[in-house]
Design an enzyme around this catalytic site. Sequence first.
Site, short mmCIF file in Angstrom:
data_model
loop_
_atom_site.label_atom_id
_atom_site.label_comp_id
_atom_site.label_asym_id
_atom_site.label_seq_id
_atom_site.Cartn_x
_atom_site.Cartn_y
_atom_site.Cartn_z
N ILE A 178 5.21 -3.09 -7.64
CA ILE A 178 4.46 -1.90 -7.80
C ILE A 178 4.90 -0.62 -6.91
O ILE A 178 5.01 -0.70 -5.73
CB ILE A 178 2.93 -1.99 -7.10
CG1 ILE A 178 2.23 -3.02 -7.96
CG2 ILE A 178 2.20 -0.42 -7.50
CD1 ILE A 178 0.91 -3.46 -7.53
N ARG A 179 5.68 0.20 -7.53
CA ARG A 179 6.47 1.33 -6.97
C ARG A 179 7.27 0.56 -5.65
O ARG A 179 7.32 0.96 -4.76
CB ARG A 179 5.43 2.51 -6.40
CG ARG A 179 5.05 3.37 -7.78
CD ARG A 179 4.08 4.44 -6.93
NE ARG A 179 3.07 3.96 -5.83
CZ ARG A 179 2.97 4.45 -4.96
NH1 ARG A 179 3.93 5.04 -4.39
NH2 ARG A 179 2.00 3.97 -4.22
N GLU A 238 0.22 -11.49 -3.35
CA GLU A 238 -1.00 -11.85 -3.05
C GLU A 238 -1.88 -11.54 -4.40
O GLU A 238 -3.24 -11.80 -4.62
CB GLU A 238 -1.58 -10.91 -1.96
CG GLU A 238 -1.75 -9.56 -2.11
CD GLU A 238 -0.62 -8.90 -2.31
OE1 GLU A 238 0.71 -9.25 -2.24
OE2 GLU A 238 -0.38 -7.63 -2.27
N CYS A 262 6.11 -5.53 0.13
CA CYS A 262 6.06 -4.12 -0.35
C CYS A 262 6.03 -2.79 0.79
O CYS A 262 7.15 -2.90 1.55
CB CYS A 262 5.21 -3.99 -1.30
SG CYS A 262 5.74 -2.65 -2.53
N ARG A 288 13.05 2.96 -0.36
CA ARG A 288 11.58 2.98 -0.93
C ARG A 288 11.57 3.60 -2.50
O ARG A 288 12.65 4.25 -2.78
CB ARG A 288 10.79 4.39 -0.02
CG ARG A 288 10.42 3.86 1.19
CD ARG A 288 9.60 5.12 2.12
NE ARG A 288 8.24 5.14 1.27
CZ ARG A 288 7.59 6.26 1.17
NH1 ARG A 288 8.32 7.58 1.56
NH2 ARG A 288 6.46 6.37 0.45
N HIS A 346 4.45 -8.13 -4.74
CA HIS A 346 3.08 -8.73 -4.32
C HIS A 346 2.74 -10.15 -4.51
O HIS A 346 1.98 -10.10 -5.60
CB HIS A 346 2.16 -7.49 -4.89
CG HIS A 346 2.14 -6.39 -4.39
ND1 HIS A 346 1.36 -5.78 -3.39
CD2 HIS A 346 2.95 -5.13 -4.53
CE1 HIS A 346 1.61 -4.56 -3.37
NE2 HIS A 346 2.78 -4.13 -3.80
N GLY A 350 0.63 -1.12 0.12
CA GLY A 350 -0.01 -0.10 -0.08
C GLY A 350 0.93 1.17 -0.12
O GLY A 350 1.79 1.24 -0.94
N GLU A 351 0.67 2.37 1.12
CA GLU A 351 1.57 3.11 1.11
C GLU A 351 2.05 3.15 2.43
O GLU A 351 1.34 3.60 3.44
CB GLU A 351 0.78 4.55 0.77
CG GLU A 351 1.47 5.77 0.82
CD GLU A 351 2.76 5.78 0.13
OE1 GLU A 351 2.97 5.19 -1.17
OE2 GLU A 351 3.82 6.26 0.64
N SER A 352 3.54 2.93 2.66
CA SER A 352 3.82 2.91 3.93
C SER A 352 3.96 4.14 4.69
O SER A 352 3.72 4.02 6.08
CB SER A 352 5.44 2.36 3.67
OG SER A 352 6.15 3.46 3.13
#
Length: 194
Positions: free
Chosen positions: A138-139, A176, A80, A109, A174, A48-50
Site C-alpha cells: 500500500i503506497r 498483518e 511499510c 518512500r 503488510h 501508516g504514514e511515516s
Amino acid sequence: MTKRIGVLALQGAFREHMISVEALGATTVAVRLPEQLEGLDGLIIPGGESTAIGKLMTTYRFYEPIIHRHAVGMAVWGTCAGAILIAREIADCLVDQRSLELMDINVRRNAYGRQAASFEADLDVAHIAGGDFRGVFIRAPWIESVGEGVEVLARHGGHIAAARQGRLMATTFHPELTGDPRIHRLFLEEIVGE
Ligand code: GLN
C-alpha cells in the site's frame, strides 16, 4: 516464557498487528508512551504514514527510548511506514523527516509510484515454508540498498521487499492484513528469539 510484544499505536495499522501476534500466543501492548517500552521483547512499528508517525514520535519523545531499548536487546520490526522509520537512510528524505537509523538499509518512500501505489503480489520469502506469501503493498516503499550485515528475505520485481539484520526486520508490505501468520511467526521465533 510468554513473549511480550509492543505495537507502536500512534497511527496506522496497529490493531491488526496486535490481533496477529496474540493469535500466536504472545502478549501485546499498544504502545502510546515511551514508558511502555520497558520489559518488551519486541516492538512492531506498523504501516501508516511515516511522516505522521515520525512527528508523533517526536512529540511523545520516542526516538531515544526505542534506540536505547533496542541496544539492550529489544527486537524491532518495521512494516511499510515502519520500515522507513527504522532505516539508516531514507532516499529523497523530506527535510524534517527523521528515522531511528537502526537498520543498515536505504529505503525509498512511495517507490512504486502513483499508478501502482497499491497492489498485491506473491512473494518467495526466505525462512518461510509452505509456498509464496501474499504481499499487500500500500503506497509501499522499497528497500533500495542494504549494508553488509543485512540478509535479504524477499524481493518483488527486483526490489527488496523484506530484510533482516540481527534483531531487526523490515517488510515493505503488510503481513498483518492477510491473515497468514507466517511472517509474524518468523518475527517471534527468529528475530525476537527465545
Ligand atoms: N507511503 C507511506 C509512507 O511514506 C507508507 C505507506 C504504508 O505504510 N502503507 O509513510
